[in-house]
Write a protein that holds these residues in place. Sequence first.
Motif, short mmCIF file in Angstrom:
data_model
loop_
_atom_site.label_atom_id
_atom_site.label_comp_id
_atom_site.label_asym_id
_atom_site.label_seq_id
_atom_site.Cartn_x
_atom_site.Cartn_y
_atom_site.Cartn_z
N GLN A 276 0.85 -1.20 0.00
CA GLN A 276 0.00 0.00 0.00
C GLN A 276 0.88 1.25 0.00
N LYS A 277 0.59 2.17 -0.92
CA LYS A 277 1.33 3.41 -0.94
C LYS A 277 0.98 4.24 0.29
N GLU A 278 1.92 5.07 0.71
CA GLU A 278 1.71 5.87 1.91
C GLU A 278 0.64 6.93 1.70
N VAL A 279 0.61 7.53 0.51
CA VAL A 279 -0.40 8.55 0.18
C VAL A 279 -0.93 8.21 -1.20
N GLU A 280 -2.23 8.01 -1.30
CA GLU A 280 -2.82 7.59 -2.56
C GLU A 280 -3.80 8.62 -3.08
N TYR B 128 -4.40 8.11 3.19
CA TYR B 128 -3.04 7.95 3.68
C TYR B 128 -2.97 6.77 4.63
N SER B 129 -1.77 6.23 4.80
CA SER B 129 -1.63 4.96 5.53
C SER B 129 -1.24 5.12 7.00
N ASP B 130 -0.54 6.21 7.34
CA ASP B 130 0.01 6.35 8.69
C ASP B 130 -1.02 7.00 9.62
N ARG B 131 -1.55 6.23 10.56
CA ARG B 131 -2.56 6.75 11.48
C ARG B 131 -2.02 7.85 12.38
N GLY B 132 -0.70 7.91 12.54
CA GLY B 132 -0.10 8.93 13.40
C GLY B 132 0.09 10.27 12.72
N SER B 133 -0.27 10.38 11.46
CA SER B 133 -0.09 11.62 10.72
C SER B 133 -0.92 12.74 11.33
N GLN B 134 -0.33 13.92 11.37
CA GLN B 134 -0.97 15.05 12.05
C GLN B 134 -1.26 16.23 11.14
N SER B 135 -0.52 16.35 10.06
CA SER B 135 -0.62 17.54 9.22
C SER B 135 -0.83 17.12 7.78
N LEU C 131 -10.93 16.89 6.36
CA LEU C 131 -10.08 15.87 6.95
C LEU C 131 -10.93 14.95 7.81
N ASN C 132 -10.73 13.66 7.65
CA ASN C 132 -11.36 12.64 8.48
C ASN C 132 -10.26 11.67 8.90
N LYS C 133 -9.73 11.88 10.09
CA LYS C 133 -8.60 11.05 10.55
C LYS C 133 -9.02 9.61 10.80
N ALA C 134 -10.25 9.40 11.24
CA ALA C 134 -10.71 8.03 11.50
C ALA C 134 -10.70 7.21 10.22
N SER C 135 -11.07 7.84 9.12
CA SER C 135 -11.09 7.16 7.82
C SER C 135 -9.79 7.34 7.04
N GLN C 136 -8.87 8.14 7.61
CA GLN C 136 -7.58 8.41 6.97
C GLN C 136 -7.81 8.95 5.56
N TYR C 137 -8.58 10.01 5.51
CA TYR C 137 -9.08 10.55 4.26
C TYR C 137 -9.00 12.08 4.29
N ALA D 144 -0.32 15.95 0.33
CA ALA D 144 0.90 15.66 1.08
C ALA D 144 0.55 15.46 2.55
N VAL D 145 1.26 14.56 3.19
CA VAL D 145 0.98 14.20 4.57
C VAL D 145 2.28 14.19 5.36
N ASN D 146 2.24 14.84 6.52
CA ASN D 146 3.39 14.77 7.43
C ASN D 146 3.28 13.47 8.22
N MET D 147 4.16 12.54 7.90
CA MET D 147 4.19 11.27 8.62
C MET D 147 4.83 11.49 9.99
N GLU D 148 4.76 10.48 10.82
CA GLU D 148 5.41 10.57 12.13
C GLU D 148 6.89 10.89 11.92
N GLY D 149 7.40 11.83 12.67
CA GLY D 149 8.77 12.27 12.47
C GLY D 149 8.87 13.44 11.51
N PHE D 150 7.73 13.92 11.06
CA PHE D 150 7.64 15.13 10.24
C PHE D 150 8.21 14.97 8.84
N LYS D 151 8.33 13.72 8.35
CA LYS D 151 8.68 13.50 6.96
C LYS D 151 7.42 13.73 6.14
#
Lengths: 110, 115
Positions: A1-5, A25-32, A65-71, A90-97
């Motif tokens: 699965q790609k990280e951002v689709e 997006y795939s990373d549930r910890g994403s914040q931005s 933004l819907n974080k529960a659905s990662q959408y 674009a999504v800031n993954m954990e660690g701000f990448k």
Amino acid sequence: QKEVEQNSGPLSVPEGAIASLNCTYSDRGSQSFFWYRQYSGKSPELIMFIYSNGDKEDGRFTAQLNKASQYVSLLIRDSQPSDSATYLCAVNMEGFKTIFGAGTRLFVKA
Amino acid sequence: DTGVSQDPRHKITKRGQNVTFRCDPISEHNRLYWYRQTLGQGPEFLTYFQNEAQLEKSRLLSDRFSAERPKGSFSTLEIQRTEQGDSAMYLCASSSAGLSNTEAFFGQGTRLTVV
């Protein structure tokens, strides 16, 4: 699965219509979360960012933004031919990448 | 001009040569990112810095690629022994390091052509 689709498109809408662009997006910890517009041969230009669940409006643009659905989505109201471009999610993954999707090409027909 | 600046804008090089690109971020930004973008694709993450520390490098990145940010200000990206597959737009972006206000702004990019 790609990280951002994103759906690569092209998405074609008539002038004056609402264009709806989607991203997951795939990373549930994403914040931005960000939307960039990129014209052919140019670098990406930031148009919207959102950090909290819900809607954020700026002029003709609304980010959702819907974080529960990662959408994440972007709505463009009253689309203009000048909106024709590639839209990058674009999504800031954990660690701000910051990771980008492949982009959706939008064509607005006059 | 207070935006992100990249130099050069265009570079044509012969296969096997080394090239170096420079990026000057927005002055108050302490995060700096390098991306590579080919036609029809989104920017592909290469590496990023917080101040002078390189925090992550893409697993897909060959050992021929190296980046530095020696004083936490400008950064350089070097590609050794270039290959035709390295032809792409190389983008630099910078952002602040807070928990919010992490929007990244891009430079105009360096277009590399390897012949």
